[in-house]
Each structure stands twice: as structure tokens, then as C-alpha cells.
Design a protein around this motif. Structure first.
Motif, mmCIF file in Angstrom:
data_model
loop_
_atom_site.group_PDB
_atom_site.id
_atom_site.type_symbol
_atom_site.label_atom_id
_atom_site.label_comp_id
_atom_site.label_asym_id
_atom_site.label_seq_id
_atom_site.Cartn_x
_atom_site.Cartn_y
_atom_site.Cartn_z
ATOM 1 N N UNK A 185 0.827 -1.212 0.000
ATOM 2 C CA UNK A 185 0.000 0.000 0.000
ATOM 3 C C UNK A 185 0.860 1.259 0.000
ATOM 4 N N UNK A 186 1.866 1.277 0.874
ATOM 5 C CA UNK A 186 2.738 2.452 0.939
ATOM 6 C C UNK A 186 3.524 2.639 -0.349
ATOM 7 N N UNK A 187 3.988 1.549 -0.929
ATOM 8 C CA UNK A 187 4.730 1.663 -2.181
ATOM 9 C C UNK A 187 3.822 2.105 -3.324
ATOM 10 N N UNK A 188 2.591 1.635 -3.344
ATOM 11 C CA UNK A 188 1.634 2.087 -4.359
ATOM 12 C C UNK A 188 1.394 3.591 -4.226
ATOM 13 N N UNK A 189 1.283 4.056 -2.999
ATOM 14 C CA UNK A 189 1.089 5.481 -2.753
ATOM 15 C C UNK A 189 2.277 6.280 -3.287
ATOM 16 N N UNK A 190 3.481 5.792 -3.030
ATOM 17 C CA UNK A 190 4.686 6.485 -3.534
ATOM 18 C C UNK A 190 4.730 6.461 -5.052
ATOM 19 N N UNK A 191 4.358 5.343 -5.654
ATOM 20 C CA UNK A 191 4.336 5.260 -7.122
ATOM 21 C C UNK A 191 3.353 6.279 -7.688
ATOM 22 N N UNK A 192 2.164 6.372 -7.094
ATOM 23 C CA UNK A 192 1.172 7.354 -7.546
ATOM 24 C C UNK A 192 1.721 8.774 -7.475
ATOM 25 N N UNK A 193 2.370 9.099 -6.365
ATOM 26 C CA UNK A 193 2.950 10.436 -6.209
ATOM 27 C C UNK A 193 4.012 10.702 -7.273
ATOM 28 N N UNK A 194 4.869 9.732 -7.529
ATOM 29 C CA UNK A 194 5.924 9.904 -8.526
ATOM 30 C C UNK A 194 5.350 10.009 -9.938
ATOM 31 N N UNK A 195 4.314 9.235 -10.224
ATOM 32 C CA UNK A 195 3.679 9.332 -11.544
ATOM 33 C C UNK A 195 3.063 10.713 -11.747
ATOM 34 N N UNK A 196 2.477 11.264 -10.700
ATOM 35 C CA UNK A 196 1.921 12.617 -10.793
ATOM 36 C C UNK A 196 3.021 13.635 -11.058
ATOM 37 N N UNK A 197 4.141 13.494 -10.353
ATOM 38 C CA UNK A 197 5.259 14.420 -10.564
ATOM 39 C C UNK A 197 5.795 14.319 -11.976
ATOM 40 N N UNK A 198 5.941 13.102 -12.482
ATOM 41 C CA UNK A 198 6.432 12.907 -13.849
ATOM 42 C C UNK A 198 5.459 13.538 -14.846
ATOM 43 N N UNK A 199 4.158 13.330 -14.650
ATOM 44 C CA UNK A 199 3.156 13.912 -15.558
ATOM 45 C C UNK A 199 3.226 15.432 -15.541
ATOM 46 N N UNK A 200 3.415 16.023 -14.354
ATOM 47 C CA UNK A 200 3.531 17.481 -14.264
ATOM 48 C C UNK A 200 4.774 17.974 -15.003
ATOM 49 N N UNK A 201 5.891 17.283 -14.817
ATOM 50 C CA UNK A 201 7.123 17.686 -15.497
ATOM 51 C C UNK A 201 7.007 17.521 -17.004
ATOM 52 N N UNK A 202 6.367 16.441 -17.449
ATOM 53 C CA UNK A 202 6.165 16.245 -18.889
ATOM 54 C C UNK A 202 5.266 17.327 -19.461
ATOM 55 N N UNK A 203 4.248 17.721 -18.712
ATOM 56 C CA UNK A 203 3.351 18.783 -19.175
ATOM 57 C C UNK A 203 4.106 20.097 -19.297
ATOM 58 N N UNK A 204 4.988 20.371 -18.337
ATOM 59 C CA UNK A 204 5.797 21.600 -18.413
ATOM 60 C C UNK A 204 6.693 21.586 -19.638
ATOM 61 N N UNK A 205 7.299 20.423 -19.919
ATOM 62 C CA UNK A 205 8.171 20.325 -21.089
ATOM 63 C C UNK A 205 7.399 20.538 -22.380
ATOM 64 N N UNK A 206 6.175 20.032 -22.447
ATOM 65 C CA UNK A 206 5.356 20.196 -23.635
ATOM 66 C C UNK A 206 4.932 21.648 -23.829
ATOM 67 N N UNK A 207 4.832 22.398 -22.723
ATOM 68 C CA UNK A 207 4.437 23.801 -22.801
ATOM 69 C C UNK A 207 5.573 24.692 -23.281
ATOM 70 N N UNK A 208 6.772 24.186 -23.315
ATOM 71 C CA UNK A 208 7.897 24.959 -23.813
ATOM 72 C C UNK A 208 8.999 25.053 -22.779
#
Length: 101
Positions: free
Chosen positions: A66-89
Motif C-alpha cells: 500500500x505504501x509503495x503504491x502510494x509512492x508510485x502514484x505520487x511519482x507518476x503525478x510528478x512525472x506527468x507534471x514535469x512532462x506537461x511543463x516540457x510540452x508547454x515549452x
């Protein structure tokens, strides 16, 4: 009346003691990782105590999962945010400190 089964916290403490030799045999850098797994299990001790599962390791492993799943979710959100920033320029991908330079 007394309890017929030890509490989950008691079981977890005993498990941690039993794994002491294993922990000492680990490389120094891996010892804190094992400690973290037991911390994850303690985070869910209240829920695990309600389970009273015949296999005492099962709630420990599910708690760690459960704790590792929670950490994975948090990291996936961070990666998605960073990818979105890169796509914005390139300007959006810079950190506030990099923009001040």
C-alpha cells in the motif's frame, strides 16, 4: 478477558527482531531501506490488527505494498507534471531559480 492472539504491533516487533541478523548482513546502504519497509508496515498497524490473519506476514506485505503504491502514484503525478511543463515549452520547464538567472 485477555487476548488470545498477540497484537499486530507485537507481531511486527517480533518480526523485526527476527530479521535483525538479516539486516546486519545487508550492505550499509540497504539497511535504511529495510527499516523503511517496517515503518510502512507500522503505518497500517491499526488496520492490520483488525484482520487477525492466520499468516502473520500477509498484513505486513500488504501494508508495504500500500505504501509503495502510494509512492508510485505520487511519482507518476510528478512525472506527468514535469512532462506537461516540457510540452508547454522551455520557459515552463525551468524552475523558479533557473528563471532568475
Amino acid at each position: 478477558m485477555g487476548r488470545t492472539n498477540p497484537t499486530f504491533r507485537d507481531v511486527l516487533g517480533r518480526m523485526e527482531d527476527e530479521w535483525g541478523d538479516f539486516r546486519r548482513a545487508l550492505r550499509w546502504r540497504h539497511q535504511p531501506l529495510l527499516d523503511r519497509l517496517f515503518t510502512y508496515a507500522r503505518e497500517h498497524a491499526d488496520a492490520a490488527s483488525h484482520l487477525n490473519h492466520p499468516d502473520q506476514l500477509a498484513p505486513v506485505l500488504v501494508s508495504i505494498d500500500l505504501e509503495q503504491e502510494d509512492r508510485i502514484d505520487e511519482l507518476e503525478e510528478r512525472v506527468a507534471e514535469l512532462e506537461a511543463r516540457l510540452e508547454d515549452g522551455p520557459e515552463a520547464a525551468e524552475t523558479p531559480v533557473e528563471r532568475e538567472r
